[in-house]
Structure formats: structure tokens, C-alpha cells
Design a protein around this motif. Structure first.
Motif, PDB file in Angstrom:
ATOM      1  N   LEU A 231      25.700  78.881 -26.152  1.00 13.48           N
ATOM      2  CA  LEU A 231      25.035  77.627 -26.476  1.00 13.48           C
ATOM      3  C   LEU A 231      24.311  77.106 -25.236  1.00 13.48           C
ATOM      4  O   LEU A 231      24.911  76.975 -24.164  1.00 13.48           O
ATOM      5  N   LEU A 232      23.026  76.807 -25.370  1.00 10.30           N
ATOM      6  CA  LEU A 232      22.273  76.172 -24.296  1.00 10.30           C
ATOM      7  C   LEU A 232      22.202  74.677 -24.561  1.00 10.30           C
ATOM      8  O   LEU A 232      21.721  74.242 -25.611  1.00 10.30           O
ATOM      9  N   HIS A 233      22.682  73.878 -23.597  1.00 11.31           N
ATOM     10  CA  HIS A 233      22.626  72.422 -23.709  1.00 11.31           C
ATOM     11  C   HIS A 233      21.576  71.891 -22.744  1.00 11.31           C
ATOM     12  O   HIS A 233      21.712  72.034 -21.522  1.00 11.31           O
ATOM     13  N   VAL A 234      20.517  71.297 -23.291  1.00 10.91           N
ATOM     14  CA  VAL A 234      19.444  70.705 -22.498  1.00 10.91           C
ATOM     15  C   VAL A 234      19.635  69.194 -22.546  1.00 10.91           C
ATOM     16  O   VAL A 234      19.390  68.560 -23.575  1.00 10.91           O
ATOM     17  N   CYS A 235      20.067  68.624 -21.440  1.00 11.74           N
ATOM     18  CA  CYS A 235      20.481  67.223 -21.406  1.00 11.74           C
ATOM     19  C   CYS A 235      19.328  66.316 -20.974  1.00 11.74           C
ATOM     20  O   CYS A 235      18.517  66.696 -20.128  1.00 11.74           O
ATOM     21  N   GLY A 236      19.263  65.126 -21.565  1.00  8.19           N
ATOM     22  CA  GLY A 236      18.327  64.112 -21.104  1.00  8.19           C
ATOM     23  C   GLY A 236      17.218  63.800 -22.077  1.00  8.19           C
ATOM     24  O   GLY A 236      16.944  64.534 -23.030  1.00  8.19           O
TER      25      GLY A 236
END
Length: 332
Positions: free
Chosen positions: A225-230
């Protein structure tokens, strides 16, 4: 009867599921400072809520500890740690960053926690294990934090790249060790790739090469899982990453769940608010968010989860309400 693993893997492939999988993740700042503490809290939450997959909440500073970060642990569940020493004070200090031994120190402790959790839950529950991108690790090491890291990106790019390379070498080996210790893949996170902090070109230079090297070490895993925050994330820069699912905040400037799926062709993990929003919701409101996410993607390509970690003291009745909504019978 569908098992948790069957349900999660089917959702990741976009296949019909008996119900959409669900999980939450949250820190317990008082318990996360040892392998036994992290494992114990993870297993308590798993038993309490019967989540379909687990994302144990490793302490955020564990990666930077490998290069000298020191901290004072919290004794309170919802009160974060306190940094007592950040090891890098400028460009010259970047030269001190060399690859670290990924099976030792704080990372070895994390692997011990993972082995404890896997042994306790058995093979049926998917586990994704947190790894920060090298660029996300750097602000933990700098005395000036995020602002100094971004400044060095522009004033000393070659020195920063050398340090990022050393961190990437370490985390690539650690990522492979996570699979060996029982993880089904990574929760791979980044939090600087937003329009407010860097350009798309900077993302391609200081983010992408190191990410792809680390993710290549776990390409055999079924649940990365790639989590791209913001807010206003450079989402398109990540759309072709070799992962099985994407996670991001449902905030202005970011795609909707359906748009994110269309852009990537991969499964989506989300639909539920993270901190601080979740703490202010009622049970009906949170259950409604779960139902809306399921409806938006018609129950396919979706694993319910928060936009980001949730408040450590989130009332348990809220999480039970979201779980109940996910488990409601759906029309055929």
C-alpha cells in the motif's frame, strides 16, 4: 465462509467480496516503545474490533533512530514522544549518513514485534508493515526538521541525494526482512510530496528513485500500500508505482476515491476520516461515511480505512459503528 485473507485479496483484485474489508490504525504512544508493547497493543485492537487486516502503528521515529535520533518516551497513550537529540544540523552533517544494519537497533525491534504479531494472529489475517520513504525520514534527523530538509533540497541537492541513498539502501533491506518476518507487504508512506512543499520535478528527483528501489524489494508481496499524505499531493507522480493499493487524504486538491482508482487502476484504501476529524464525528456520521465510500466504488476495489492514522483516544464506540456499517448486508 470467506476468510479475512480471501476477502482482502479479492478486494485488492477488484473481485466481488462478501463485504468490504475494514481496519483502522492509531498510535498508543505509551505502548509503542518496545516490541512487546507494540505487539500487545496491536493484538488488543485486533481482538476488540476484529479488523480484516492489520496495519500495526510503529513509532514514527524508529527509522531515524538508526542514524542517531534520541527521544523521551511518553507515558500517556495520546501524548507524543519528545525529541531530545536530532543528529544532523546542516549540509556537512549529511555526509555522516551511511547505510545502517537493518536487522539491528530500532528496526530489529520492529521486526521482533512483527514476528510476535504474526505468531499470535496466525496466517489468515493480512498484515502490512510501515516503512517511511527516505525523504520522509530526513526531517526526523535534522535539527531544523522539515523546513531545513526542504532548504537543503535546493541548496545542497547532491549531499542530500547521497544521504537519501544511504537511507534507501537500509530500508530496501529492511523491507525484504519485513516479508521474511511475516508481513504481507508494506504500508509505504510519504508526506512531503505536496504542491505546497515541492514541485513535481523535485518529487521525481528526490522521491521517486529511492521509493522504487525499496518497493522493488517487496514486489512479490500481495499487499503493498502506498500512502501519499497531505493536501494537494502530487498524486499523478505516484500513479504508476508498483503497489497493489493506494491511500491518501480526502481533502481539497486530492482525488476522490473513484478518481484515484481510475488514475491508478489499483485498489483504494480509505473512505474514513483520520485525525483530527474523526474524533468530532458521531456514530451515525462515521457509519454514513463508510456506506458512502462503499457506494462510491460499488463495493469493488475498496478496503475501508482512515485517510491517515486516527486520534489515539478515539472513542471505541465510533470504530465499532464503522465496523458494523461495513458488515451490513449489501444488495446482490
Amino acid at each position: 465462509m470467506t476468510t479475512k485473507r480471501e476477502r482482502v485479496l479479492a478486494a485488492l483484485r477488484g473481485e466481488p467480496v462478501d463485504r468490504v474489508p475494514i481496519a483502522f490504525w492509531l498510535h498508543n504512544f505509551a505502548a509503542e516503545n518496545s516490541a512487546e508493547g507494540l505487539a500487545g497493543e496491536t493484538l488488543r485492537l485486533a481482538k476488540t474490533f476484529d479488523w480484516d487486516y492489520l496495519k500495526p502503528q510503529s513509532r514514527a521515529q524508529c527509522f531515524a533512530e538508526m542514524w542517531g535520533l534520541q527521544y523521551r518516551a511518553s507515558r500517556e497513550r495520546a501524548v507524543p514522544f519528545t525529541v531530545t537529540h536530532a543528529p544532523l544540523d546542516g549540509e556537512a552533517a549529511l555526509a555522516r549518513i551511511e547505510p545502517a544494519a537493518p536487522l539491528t537497533g530500532a528496526l530489529g525491534e520492529q521486526l521482533a514485534a512483527l514476528r510476535l504479531i504474526r505468531a499470535a494472529v496466525g496466517p489468515d489475517t493480512p498484515i502490512i508493515w510501515t516503512v517511511f520513504s527516505p525523504l520522509m525520514v530526513m526531517p526526523f534527523l535534522m535539527t531544523g526538521g522539515r523546513e531545513q530538509t526542504l532548504s537543503l533540497m535546493r541548496s545542497a541537492p547532491t549531499a542530500l541525494e547521497r544521504a537519501l541513498d544511504a537511507v534507501a539502501v537500509t530500508l530496501r533491506a529492511y523491507a525484504g526482512a519485513c516479508l521474511d518476518a511475516g508481513a504481507d507487504g508494506l504500508f509505504y508512506a510519504t508526506n512531503l510530496a505536496t504542491e505546497a512543499l515541492m514541485t513535481a520535478a523535485e518529487c521525481r528527483r528526490f522521491q521517486r528513485p529511492y521509493d522504487l528501489r525499496i518497493l522493488a524489494a517487496v514486489e512479490r508481496a500481495p499487499f503493498n500500500l502506498l500512502h501519499v499524505c497531505g493536501e494537494a499531493a502530487h498524486f499523478d507522480e505516484f500513479a504508476d508505482y508498483p503497489v497493489t493499493a493506494f491511500s491518501w487524504a480526502s481533502v481539497p486538491g486530492n482525488p476522490t476515491l473513484a478518481e484515484g482508482h481510475r488514475k491508478t487502476g489499483r485498489a483504494v484504501v480509505g473512505g474514513l476520516p483520520g485525525k483530527p476529524e474523526i474524533a468530532g464525528l458521531t456514530r451515525p456520521a462515521l457509519a454514513g461515511r463508510a456506506r458512502s465510500a462503499i457506494a462510491e466504488l460499488r463495493g469493488r476495489w475498496l478496503l475501508l480505512g482512515p485517510d491517515c492514522s486516527i486520534n489515539p483516544d478515539t472513542p471505541e464506540r465510533l470504530l465499532h459503528a464503522a465496523g458494523a456499517a461495513a458488515r451490513e448486508p449489501r444488495p446482490a
